[in-house]
Design an enzyme around this catalytic site. Structure first.
Site, PDB file in Angstrom:
ATOM      1  N   LYS A 149      -3.817   3.400  -3.263  1.00  0.00           N
ATOM      2  CA  LYS A 149      -3.501   3.556  -1.841  1.00  0.00           C
ATOM      3  C   LYS A 149      -4.717   3.180  -0.993  1.00  0.00           C
ATOM      4  CE  LYS A 149      -0.836   7.155  -0.688  1.00  0.00           C
ATOM      5  NZ  LYS A 149      -0.319   8.552  -0.607  1.00  0.00           N
ATOM      6  N   ILE A 150      -4.473   2.301  -0.049  1.00  0.00           N
ATOM      7  CA  ILE A 150      -5.490   1.899   0.920  1.00  0.00           C
ATOM      8  C   ILE A 150      -4.963   2.231   2.311  1.00  0.00           C
ATOM      9  CG2 ILE A 150      -6.697  -0.060   1.964  1.00  0.00           C
ATOM     10  CD1 ILE A 150      -6.722  -1.416  -0.731  1.00  0.00           C
TER      11      ILE A 150
END
Length: 378
Positions: A149-150
């Protein structure tokens, strides 16, 4: 559980993911039961791990081993050691969860079965740091059904594009606005185009979701509407989040069409599915399945906390709604600024609060682990 989650996917093309992970879900076999109920993936975040680790003794045995290893090393006992221990605890959970959901990943030909883990929240506005951390997590965890996840901050866009260009699957999180969502889609497509420059690249191995946070929008907008206080403003309460979700889906259908996209699709590229996050209703006056029922449609994911998942299984309605009444959604969107609600400002506030919330949870957890480590060393 009923077959509602299986029917949701079979009939409407939406995948339900669980927005939670705890060590005892793995050790007790509950996560397998959750998968068999029709849940097709899982998301985690720093707040989830803070609750899991600080609220139970499930991690103590592994943590004690890590502390013992640190004690044998020069310079042990530093905050850096504890942070690395945190990642060791997280990675073990993610490894195990990936193994549980690998069956779904295989059976869906890589569409579902993903497990998401987030880069450190302190990196939300550090593009190079995010890129390095995302690559490191992919390489350390090394599971084909991992999504790193960014955050969808402005600084996160370049790392998102670069990770996709490297063939890595990414969950873009903390999206609160339509303009930012459009930038996220562009980062994904541009990354695929870079990857496609290699004639041997298999674009079908890359997956991505764009996580649009839903309920928090209504919390912030409703507060502003109530402060304004007119009948026109109050009539819009509880409508902004679903309206934005429907407009996001409209944008999704527009962007993943046409010659540019079809060129990539011909190479096996997959659409970047919208993922509805923060879908537990925070206002008790609203239906506890409002943000599930109203955003059902093909090529979407809804990641649900346990209580919302149970509520939907009990009394949710399986019907395609995400592209219904879009004219009404457009009308709500047009009406909000007329009563003084600046949705660009709403998005900026929510992004800042989202980043701060995860950072606070991370910091609190590290403090808890440091205290535990000190006790174990004595």
């Amino acid at each position: 559980m009923s077959d509602r989650l299986h029917d949701l996917h079979a009939e409407q093309g939406q995948s339900a993911w669980l927005d939670n992970l705890r060590r005892d879900y793995i050790t007790s076999g509950k996560l397998v039961d959750i998968r068999e109920s029709g849940v097709r993936g899982l998301t985690s975040n720093p707040s989830i791990f803070q609750k899991a680790m600080a609220g139970s003794s499930d991690y103590d045995e592994q943590f004690q081993r890590l502390i013992a290893d640190n004690r044998a090393s020069a310079g042990s006992g530093s905050t850096g050691d504890v942070i690395e221990d945190y990642w060791s605890l997280v990675i073990q959970d993610i490894h195990s969860a990936c193994d549980v959901f690998s069956k779904v990943h295989d059976h869906s030909d890589g569409v579902d079965g993903y497990v998401s883990v987030e880069v450190a929240p302190s990196l939300a506005h550090d593009g190079p740091g995010t890129e390095s951390a995302a690559r490191d997590l992919h390489e350390r965890i090394d599971r084909r059904n991992l999504m790193v996840k960014i955050p969808g901050t402005e600084e996160g866009l370049a790392p998102i594009q670069q990770m996709i260009a490297e063939g890595r699957s990414i969950n873009v999180t903390l999206i609160f606005s339509l303009p930012r969502y459009e930038q996220v889609i562009e980062a994904y497509i541009a990354g695929l185009e870079q990857l496609a420059q290699d004639p041997d690249a298999d674009l079908s191995k890359v997956a991505s979701v764009a996580s649009f946070f839903i309920s928090r929008v209504d919390v912030e907008v409703d507060k502003r509407l109530e402060a304004q206080g007119s009948d026109e403003a109050l009539a819009l309460r509880g409508k902004a989040a679903v309206a934005q979700g429907k407009l996001a889906y409209k944008l999704f259908t527009e962007k993943f069409a046409g010659e540019r996209w079809e060129t990539l699709a011909a190479r096996g590229a997959r659409v970047q599915r919208p993922l509805w996050a923060s879908t537990g209703a925070k206002n008790p006056a609203y239906s506890d399945v409002l943000y599930v029922d109203e955003l059902i449609g093909p090529d979407t994911v809804n990641t649900l906390p346990d209580a919302t998942l149970d509520a939907f299984v009990d009394h949710g309605t399986i019907a395609r709604r995400v592209d219904a009444d879009v004219d009404d959604a457009e009308a709500v969107w047009a009406a909000l600024p007329t009563v003084g609600v600046d949705m660009d400002d709403v998005a900026a506030v929510l992004e800042r609060e989202g980043v701060e919330s995860f950072a606070t949870a991370f910091d609190e957890l590290i403090e808890t682990l440091e205290a535990k480590a000190a006790d174990l060393r004595n």
